[in-house]
Design an enzyme around this catalytic site. Sequence first.
Site, PDB file in Angstrom:
ATOM      1  N   MET A  27       0.840  -1.192   0.000  1.00  0.00           N
ATOM      2  CA  MET A  27       0.000   0.000   0.000  1.00  0.00           C
ATOM      3  C   MET A  27       0.882   1.251   0.000  1.00  0.00           C
ATOM      4  O   MET A  27       0.425   2.348   0.305  1.00  0.00           O
ATOM      5  CB  MET A  27      -0.959  -0.006   1.192  1.00  0.00           C
ATOM      6  CG  MET A  27      -1.911  -1.229   1.150  1.00  0.00           C
ATOM      7  SD  MET A  27      -3.516  -0.959   1.940  1.00  0.00           S
ATOM      8  CE  MET A  27      -3.004  -0.574   3.614  1.00  0.00           C
ATOM      9  N   VAL A  32      11.591  -0.189   5.580  1.00  0.00           N
ATOM     10  CA  VAL A  32      12.589  -1.246   5.363  1.00  0.00           C
ATOM     11  C   VAL A  32      11.967  -2.642   5.352  1.00  0.00           C
ATOM     12  O   VAL A  32      12.525  -3.572   4.766  1.00  0.00           O
ATOM     13  CB  VAL A  32      13.760  -1.176   6.387  1.00  0.00           C
ATOM     14  CG1 VAL A  32      14.597   0.068   6.097  1.00  0.00           C
ATOM     15  CG2 VAL A  32      13.263  -1.184   7.811  1.00  0.00           C
ATOM     16  N   HIS A  34       9.148  -3.414   3.796  1.00  0.00           N
ATOM     17  CA  HIS A  34       8.820  -3.607   2.376  1.00  0.00           C
ATOM     18  C   HIS A  34      10.080  -3.904   1.557  1.00  0.00           C
ATOM     19  O   HIS A  34      10.089  -4.775   0.685  1.00  0.00           O
ATOM     20  CB  HIS A  34       8.180  -2.333   1.800  1.00  0.00           C
ATOM     21  CG  HIS A  34       6.845  -1.986   2.362  1.00  0.00           C
ATOM     22  ND1 HIS A  34       6.627  -0.871   3.138  1.00  0.00           N
ATOM     23  CD2 HIS A  34       5.633  -2.599   2.255  1.00  0.00           C
ATOM     24  CE1 HIS A  34       5.349  -0.807   3.462  1.00  0.00           C
ATOM     25  NE2 HIS A  34       4.720  -1.844   2.950  1.00  0.00           N
ATOM     26  N   GLY A 144       4.837  -9.944   4.439  1.00  0.00           N
ATOM     27  CA  GLY A 144       5.537  -9.912   5.719  1.00  0.00           C
ATOM     28  C   GLY A 144       4.759 -10.642   6.803  1.00  0.00           C
ATOM     29  O   GLY A 144       3.530 -10.551   6.857  1.00  0.00           O
ATOM     30  N   ASP A 147       1.931  -9.048   9.417  1.00  0.00           N
ATOM     31  CA  ASP A 147       0.503  -9.258   9.207  1.00  0.00           C
ATOM     32  C   ASP A 147       0.260 -10.758   9.086  1.00  0.00           C
ATOM     33  O   ASP A 147      -0.038 -11.280   8.011  1.00  0.00           O
ATOM     34  CB  ASP A 147       0.052  -8.526   7.945  1.00  0.00           C
ATOM     35  CG  ASP A 147       0.293  -7.024   8.053  1.00  0.00           C
ATOM     36  OD1 ASP A 147      -0.193  -6.426   9.033  1.00  0.00           O
ATOM     37  OD2 ASP A 147       0.971  -6.457   7.189  1.00  0.00           O
TER      38      ASP A 147
END
Lengths: 279, 279
Positions: A27, A32, A34, A144, A147
């Site tokens: 989004m 870092v 991402h 990741g 989540d």
Amino acid sequence: MLVAERIEQVRAWRGHVEGSVGFVPTMGYLHVGHLELVRRARRENDAVVVSIFVNPLQFGPHEDFARYPRDLQRDLRLLQGERVNLVFAPEIAEIYPPGFTTQVDVGPIGERLEGASRPGHFRGVATVVTKLFMIVQPHRAYFGWKDAQQVVVIRKLVADLAIPVEIVAVPTVREPDGLACSSRNVYLSPEERRVAPALYAALARARALWQEGERDAERLRQAVRARLADEPLLRVDYVSVADAATMEELVVVDRPAILSLAAWLGTTRLIDSELLGVE
Amino acid sequence: MLVAERIEQVRAWRGHVEGSVGFVPTMGYLHVGHLELVRRARRENDAVVVSIFVNPLQFGPHEDFARYPRDLQRDLRLLQGERVNLVFAPEIAEIYPPGFTTQVDVGPIGERLEGASRPGHFRGVATVVTKLFMIVQPHRAYFGWKDAQQVVVIRKLVADLAIPVEIVAVPTVREPDGLACSSRNVYLSPEERRVAPALYAALARARALWQEGERDAERLRQAVRARLADEPLLRVDYVSVADAATMEELVVVDRPAILSLAAWLGTTRLIDSELLGVE
């Protein structure tokens, strides 16, 4: 690095790619965490696609869709440094044109925890992820573990519908004080930011108990709650020890499990998680 | 002709196909209408896949799932004659293993007409079609216009989710007396079979009025109902003149429309349709 706003541009690009494609759906407002996903995708694939799309379908009517942080130029600069091949940054109407009605729902696994606190959230996630997968047609997609329920939901989605994409889950990247990297961390006031590492500290304490042999799920939840209770600024939404396959709460931790929590700091809702015996 | 029962077998085959793949999803008990789809797929693609799967998800609890006609050996003989490359004939548990929960829902377009008479029907159709598309990964998929709302629903599904499959709709194949070919025709008693062509006769009468310039949708519906009323054995479920894009009932036929009906003959429910200005 090609920046595409239209589905057709992605399809045209995709039609000429040789080899494997790794995909990182985001989004935006990249951090870092991402970039870690992007680097992993870069190592494991011949081409890398990143999408930047703040998906309105996964936000509830009173959530932070409008104020969710956005900075496309900054994101593009960061991705340029990671040798990304294609960035797909569509407008809302490109993904949800007028008359769009189709929804993908994974069922009960998406109605617990985040799904209970955020009704419809995972239907929005499953729908956009399915559509992005159809557009990008990647071999692998990277998410990741922060989540954690999202990872479980997307793996269920892909398994149930036989979507030909390998889901790669990447360990949570943390600030030096333990706070999980999140685009929402920018919402925190300095005071809230000082308190925020308590989330991870609480999870780490319970995980240590589990490593010492504690298998009573409620004792693990209580250990988390006890640590969070030290912080008057924190308001707990849930603390969970759930089956990593079904997200159902456990009584005894006799299988791979996900320890997770959601809590409010002022008007900011943060989540974090730890894996208990998940490969 | 390879006959596969497992998803993995289809994936292995698919990984080695050169050129375009045409796909004909069926519930088996093939008739000349199906064979017309297969021949069209054969002409337009380098390889042809046919699936045979009586999808429990698209049948209501009191419908004819259990008694739906099945004869795999006969189906395979018919397909052998059509130079089909792969037949995918999975068991139910291969498509819906224990714990399967994901559903694809196209929204209101699937809640009208057939969807109103058969709640959940199009959710079942959309879910299985999505999964079959993910397994077969065809370039084109072929459906008969007899199930006109199904064509509209699947085109909506594919458009909304950007599924990279071209949907080809093929004109209804009819018996010499006008009855639309359907696997369910075998349910009919000789007496019911004699009455069944009235469905098409009623549609044809209304279509003739439309061709003469009648644009009042209710007059077209009444023309259908008047013809059906001549047959005491027939019990009408619905008669519809609907927008071909949304399946909403029209007042004035000022755009491409679908004239459709459902009716009972004894315990057998038949549907049929005619296109009014749909390309």
